[in-house]
Design a protein around this motif. Structure first.
Motif, short mmCIF file in Angstrom:
data_model
loop_
_atom_site.label_atom_id
_atom_site.label_comp_id
_atom_site.label_asym_id
_atom_site.label_seq_id
_atom_site.Cartn_x
_atom_site.Cartn_y
_atom_site.Cartn_z
N ASP A 1 -4.04 38.22 25.16
CA ASP A 1 -3.04 37.32 25.72
C ASP A 1 -1.63 37.91 25.58
O ASP A 1 -0.80 37.78 26.49
CB ASP A 1 -3.11 35.97 25.02
N GLY B 1 2.70 42.36 30.18
CA GLY B 1 2.58 42.89 31.54
C GLY B 1 3.31 42.03 32.56
O GLY B 1 4.02 42.54 33.43
N LYS B 2 3.15 40.69 32.46
CA LYS B 2 3.87 39.80 33.37
C LYS B 2 5.38 39.94 33.20
O LYS B 2 6.13 39.93 34.19
CB LYS B 2 3.44 38.35 33.11
N SER B 3 5.82 40.05 31.95
CA SER B 3 7.27 40.20 31.71
C SER B 3 7.80 41.50 32.29
O SER B 3 8.90 41.53 32.85
CB SER B 3 7.55 40.13 30.21
N LEU C 1 6.55 43.14 34.89
CA LEU C 1 6.59 42.99 36.34
C LEU C 1 7.80 42.17 36.78
O LEU C 1 8.47 42.50 37.77
CB LEU C 1 5.30 42.33 36.84
N LEU C 2 8.09 41.10 36.03
CA LEU C 2 9.26 40.28 36.35
C LEU C 2 10.55 41.07 36.17
O LEU C 2 11.47 40.99 36.99
CB LEU C 2 9.27 39.03 35.48
N GLU D 1 10.96 43.42 39.10
CA GLU D 1 11.43 42.72 40.29
C GLU D 1 12.92 42.43 40.20
O GLU D 1 13.66 42.60 41.19
CB GLU D 1 10.65 41.42 40.46
N ALA E 1 -1.22 40.64 28.15
CA ALA E 1 -1.07 40.06 29.48
C ALA E 1 0.34 39.51 29.68
O ALA E 1 0.95 39.69 30.75
CB ALA E 1 -2.10 38.96 29.69
N GLN E 2 0.86 38.86 28.65
CA GLN E 2 2.22 38.33 28.76
C GLN E 2 3.25 39.44 28.86
O GLN E 2 4.23 39.34 29.62
CB GLN E 2 2.52 37.43 27.55
#
Length: 378
Positions: A116, A122-124, A126-127, A130, A119-120
């Motif tokens: 988890d 990785g999302k951070s 990507l954000l 962007e 995964a968090q």
């Protein structure tokens, strides 16, 4: 049951018990009869493989829900898609009823803490990527707009620039001066306390001068501008976005970048160095007052030590960071304003995001500049 044309009716296809033919009207008017049909075929949906809806008459939501109970959501949606002559609005109705009654997905199996966390992360990332791409793109658009208007004096918005200078510079002088004065006094107190143990209280003057000329003057001003000016830029442009004023500007054939972004960038490029200079003077004044009251260092001696020990180079290195911080703060504030989706909640979210991003970028760039100055020996 008699096969009346206007009544709901279903039957099995001759020779195929797994093929159900549905005809007649399936509406609220025949709800009781429909319920009896459903009760008579209670276990049918577990065995049926095909359903023919070509003879289906009138249909409403009540009849569609009963069809879903009879056939199951998956078979109902499949049967609706396989009828080429079915009206599109009826197909949409059956599809929505089938999906609304579809069984919920199985609960997510519990994961481990490390997975988890990764995964968090990785999302951070990507954000963050962007945000970085959008920031770089907006910087490019702004620089292109500045270059385009540089040779076209008719496009200069002098009134807008002056109004923004008043809001960002003149109205911010009291808070910048007061905060810098107090921080200068605190640094002088700390320096006097620590250096007194080594009999070097006189070097408190150098501590205050070096800290404010190189770092604290521009850094405190940039943080205040991030909290005060960047948030104002985001709120102003975001409110215009929510009220569709920016769309109206485009409809008039005007460029929102020229009207809203460039004047704010130019105003902050003028305001930031001026406020940094005021912050440096206020910090030195606060440190000088503490030196005069606590260390018996007169103002004349304080100024003499400054002239003797502190080079002009430190002032220039500190002031050189002010335009960079100003440009980044203005760009981030305006960019977050354009990202507002149209609600008051979105305005608040992007205003908070603008302040956080500005403070982060300012401290990051300041740290990189400090490393660069150290490597260059400045």
């Amino acid at each position: 049951m008699p096969a009346l044309p206007e009544n709901p009716f279903l039957s099995h296809c001759p020779g195929d018990a797994l093929h159900l033919v549905i005809t007649g009207d399936w509406t609220l008017q025949y709800y009781s009869e429909l319920r009896q049909l459903i009760a008579g075929h209670g276990g049918a949906k577990t065995a049926l493989m095909r359903a023919d809806l070509s003879g289906l008459g009138e249909l409403d939501t009540a009849g569609g829900q009963l069809l879903a109970e009879l056939l199951g959501s998956e078979l109902l949606e499949t049967a609706a898609e396989q009828q080429p002559n079915m009206p599109e609005e009826r197909r949409i109705l059956l599809r929505r009823i089938a999906r609304s009654l579809a069984p919920e997905s199985a609960p997510r199996p519990p994961g481990n803490a490390l997975g988890d966390m990764l995964a968090q992360v990785g999302k951070s990332m990507l954000l963050f990527w962007e945000h970085l791409i959008s920031l770089l793109g907006f910087i490019g658009l702004t620089l292109a707009g500045l270059a385009r208007n540089l040779l076209q004096p008719g496009n200069w918005r002098i009134t807008a620039v002056v109004a923004q200078i008043e809001q960002t510079a003149l109205n911010a002088v009291p808070i910048v001066a007061l905060l810098s004065f107090m921080v200068g006094a605190v640094i002088a107190f700390l320096g006097a306390t620590v250096l007194a143990e080594f009999g070097a209280s006189i070097f408190t003057v150098d501590l205050v001068a070096f800290s404010f000329l190189r770092e604290f003057g521009v850094l405190l001003t940039a943080i205040l501008m991030a909290g005060r000016t960047a948030s104002a830029f985001t709120a102003q442009i975001g409110s215009m976005k929510a009220n569709e004023e920016i769309d109206a500007i485009r409809a008039l054939g005007l460029n929102p970048l020229d009207l809203l972004v460039i004047p704010r960038v130019l105003a902050l490029l003028v305001a930031m160095p001026a406020l940094t200079f005021i912050a440096i003077l206020s910090g030195l004044f606060g440190g000088g007052m503490v030196c005069a009251l606590a260390l018996d260092i007169s103002p004349t001696m304080f100024i003499g030590i400054l002239q003797q020990n502190v080079d002009m180079q430190h002032f220039v290195l500190g002031m050189a960071k002010a335009p960079v911080f100003a440009f980044l703060i203005a760009i981030i504030g305006c960019l977050e304003g354009f990202k507002v989706s149209g609600s008051a909640e979105s305005v608040g979210e992007h205003t908070t995001s603008a302040v956080v991003q500005c403070i982060f970028v300012v401290i990051l760039v300041d740290a990189m500049a400090a490393l660069f100055y150290m490597e260059m020996g400045w």
